[in-house]
Write a protein that holds these residues in place. Structure first.
Motif, PDB file in Angstrom:
ATOM      1  N   GLU A  66       0.807  -1.220   0.000  1.00 39.96           N
ATOM      2  CA  GLU A  66       0.000   0.000   0.000  1.00 39.96           C
ATOM      3  C   GLU A  66       0.840   1.269   0.000  1.00 39.96           C
ATOM      4  N   ARG A  67       2.141   1.148   0.250  1.00 41.35           N
ATOM      5  CA  ARG A  67       3.031   2.305   0.145  1.00 41.35           C
ATOM      6  C   ARG A  67       3.505   2.520  -1.287  1.00 41.35           C
ATOM      7  N   GLY A  68       3.174   1.568  -2.179  1.00 40.91           N
ATOM      8  CA  GLY A  68       3.671   1.625  -3.545  1.00 40.91           C
ATOM      9  C   GLY A  68       5.032   1.003  -3.709  1.00 40.91           C
ATOM     10  N   ALA A  69       5.494   0.251  -2.710  1.00 44.60           N
ATOM     11  CA  ALA A  69       6.802  -0.400  -2.755  1.00 44.60           C
ATOM     12  C   ALA A  69       6.666  -1.787  -3.364  1.00 44.60           C
ATOM     13  N   GLN A  70       7.445  -2.044  -4.406  1.00 47.83           N
ATOM     14  CA  GLN A  70       7.360  -3.297  -5.148  1.00 47.83           C
ATOM     15  C   GLN A  70       8.583  -4.160  -4.914  1.00 47.83           C
ATOM     16  N   VAL A  71       8.363  -5.454  -4.724  1.00 43.83           N
ATOM     17  CA  VAL A  71       9.454  -6.437  -4.714  1.00 43.83           C
ATOM     18  C   VAL A  71       9.056  -7.565  -5.659  1.00 43.83           C
ATOM     19  N   CYS A  72      10.053  -8.322  -6.103  1.00 43.49           N
ATOM     20  CA  CYS A  72       9.749  -9.352  -7.090  1.00 43.49           C
ATOM     21  C   CYS A  72      10.598 -10.596  -6.885  1.00 43.49           C
ATOM     22  N   THR A  73      10.208 -11.640  -7.559  1.00 39.06           N
ATOM     23  CA  THR A  73      10.975 -12.880  -7.571  1.00 39.06           C
ATOM     24  C   THR A  73      12.105 -12.771  -8.586  1.00 39.06           C
ATOM     25  N   PRO A  74      13.087 -13.646  -8.507  1.00 42.93           N
ATOM     26  CA  PRO A  74      14.039 -13.747  -9.615  1.00 42.93           C
ATOM     27  C   PRO A  74      13.302 -14.167 -10.887  1.00 42.93           C
ATOM     28  N   HIS A  75      13.814 -13.771 -12.046  1.00 45.34           N
ATOM     29  CA  HIS A  75      13.171 -14.173 -13.281  1.00 45.34           C
ATOM     30  C   HIS A  75      13.508 -15.625 -13.609  1.00 45.34           C
ATOM     31  N   LEU A  76      12.611 -16.255 -14.332  1.00 50.57           N
ATOM     32  CA  LEU A  76      12.757 -17.654 -14.731  1.00 50.57           C
ATOM     33  C   LEU A  76      12.464 -17.789 -16.224  1.00 50.57           C
ATOM     34  N   PHE A  77      12.901 -18.894 -16.800  1.00 52.13           N
ATOM     35  CA  PHE A  77      12.688 -19.163 -18.216  1.00 52.13           C
ATOM     36  C   PHE A  77      11.805 -20.387 -18.397  1.00 52.13           C
ATOM     37  N   LEU A  78      11.007 -20.386 -19.435  1.00 56.62           N
ATOM     38  CA  LEU A  78      10.215 -21.545 -19.831  1.00 56.62           C
ATOM     39  C   LEU A  78      10.453 -21.758 -21.324  1.00 56.62           C
ATOM     40  N   GLU A  79      11.085 -22.882 -21.666  1.00 52.10           N
ATOM     41  CA  GLU A  79      11.503 -23.113 -23.044  1.00 52.10           C
ATOM     42  C   GLU A  79      10.384 -23.658 -23.915  1.00 52.10           C
ATOM     43  N   GLU A  80       9.557 -24.526 -23.338  1.00 51.00           N
ATOM     44  CA  GLU A  80       8.533 -25.198 -24.155  1.00 51.00           C
ATOM     45  C   GLU A  80       7.152 -25.018 -23.552  1.00 51.00           C
TER      46      GLU A  80
END
Length: 394
Positions: free
Chosen positions: A380-394
């Motif tokens: 609610e403060r507008g602070a964003q966190v995220c996961t590490p990015h991942l790949f999906l090949e198929e």
């Protein structure tokens, strides 16, 4: 353990564990750099004071570093401190120091290009910050004449200057760097355990493996390139970080691509937080604006309400999910994705809403392949966190 460590430790436990890589202290003389440098204090304007402090010798002459110092308007301290490290084309920013003073910190913002308040090169300046100087050829006995050597030393000397002040709490010291300043932050935090919180905006390691400077490094003779990477790439120092660390960047950053960023933060053994914005612009104002930075530093140094933690993302069937923890209510959950093809800076990212229920965020992935994706939550403060990015090949 403070609140930010508790929160970010969850992310560490959930998948940010770094390999057991030996840390390096590099060519710097750390004991000497921990001593308070000689300093000459100048005029104060709008709550910000000018200061010159001693740098490393260069080409046989003494050098000085110009900086701005700001402290909170009220109280006698001791205040938590923060070292502010600018990037390429930057300078000592008075406004940046003032922002942190208004937040309750004693702040030091130094110039790393050998310039004074008027932007002109000092007569007793160290190496310039242009790319030609950064990546010039040098021998093993010339390490201490390079820009990277002088810049890291200037940051650590700035830390020593801050901690010498009675109004600064030497046990509550943070560092924030933007672009090349983020690069320097990765090194400085990796070799100096006085920092209790570190934020790298854009900057990371592995410059010879995809950064905008890869062609420049490839233009050096093989032994020169190996010497630069061995001594001055942050990948050699990140395993030595001994404090919680936040990495802030954009999906399409032109200088430091996401794969280099990921390889970098995976080296850090302490709790790591990530805030990756879709198409975040690359500049000093854009680099010091994200509210996640102040919230993160407050959470470590001032027992403030910490950033949320999330991760890792796990794929089950066509649905991706990640657990999260947040003291502040979550306002938005999203998945961010792009076709995993071509240069990072040219990929077209899209965002879609995700479901945040109890302690889990989840969403069905689109039928695009190959796919790169990550999940984020915004409180609610507008602070964003995220996961590490991942790949999906198929």
């Amino acid at each position: 353990m403070n609140l930010q460590r508790i929160a970010t430790a969850l992310a560490l436990t959930c998948g940010f564990l770094a390999p057991a890589v030996a840390a390096d202290e590099g060519p710097w003389h750390l004991q000497a750099l921990r001593q308070s440098p000689e300093a000459t204090w100048g005029e104060t304007k709008d709550g910000v004071q000018e200061v010159f402090y001693a740098g490393e010798p260069c080409d046989g002459h003494a050098t000085r570093i110009f900086a701005y110092y700001a402290r909170p308007k009220e109280g006698d301290g001791p205040f938590p401190g923060v070292v502010l490290v600018h990037g390429g084309g930057g300078k000592a920013f008075a406004d940046w120091a003032r922002q942190w003073a208004d937040r309750g910190y004693a702040a030091l913002a130094m110039d790393l290009a050998g310039r004074g308040a008027d932007g002109e090169r000092l007569a007793d300046a160290g190496p310039d910050q242009d790319d030609e100087t950064k990546f010039r050829e040098f021998a093993d006995d010339e390490l201490d004449q390079t820009w990277s050597y002088h810049a890291v030393a200037a940051v650590l000397r700035g830390c020593s200057l801050l901690t010498s002040l009675d109004e600064v709490d030497a046990e509550r010291l943070g560092i924030v760097g933007i672009s090349w300043g983020g690069y320097l932050t990765c090194i400085a935090a990796g070799i100096d355990d006085r920092f209790k919180a570190a934020v790298s905006v854009y900057g990371c390691g592995f410059l010879a493996e995809g950064s905008v400077w890869q062609p420049t490094l490839e233009g050096l003779p093989a032994d020169g390139r190996e010497r630069w990477v061995r001594n001055f790439d942050p990948a050699n120092y990140l395993a030595g970080v001994r404090c919680p660390m936040l990495f802030v960047s954009g999906t399409n950053d032109y200088a430091y691509p996401l794969d280099s960023l990921q390889k970098s933060y995976r080296l850090v053994r302490e709790p790591v937080s990530l805030s990756i914005r879709v198409k975040m612009p690359h500049s000093h104002p854009d680099g010091w604006t994200p509210k996640e930075i102040g919230i993160f530093i407050d959470g470590v140094l001032k027992e403030g309400r910490p950033l949320a933690s999330i991760g890792p993302a796990e794929l089950r069937g066509g649905r991706v999910a990640a657990r999260y923890h947040s003291i502040v209510p979550i306002a938005r959950a999203e998945v961010h994705y792009a076709v995993a093809d071509g240069p990072w800076k040219k990929r077209v990212w899209q965002s879609a809403s995700a479901l945040a229920a109890r302690d889990t965020v989840s969403v069905e992935l689109p039928n695009l392949r190959p796919l790169v994706y990550y999940l984020s939550i915004t409180d609610e403060r507008g602070a964003q966190v995220c996961t590490p990015h991942l790949f999906l090949e198929e």
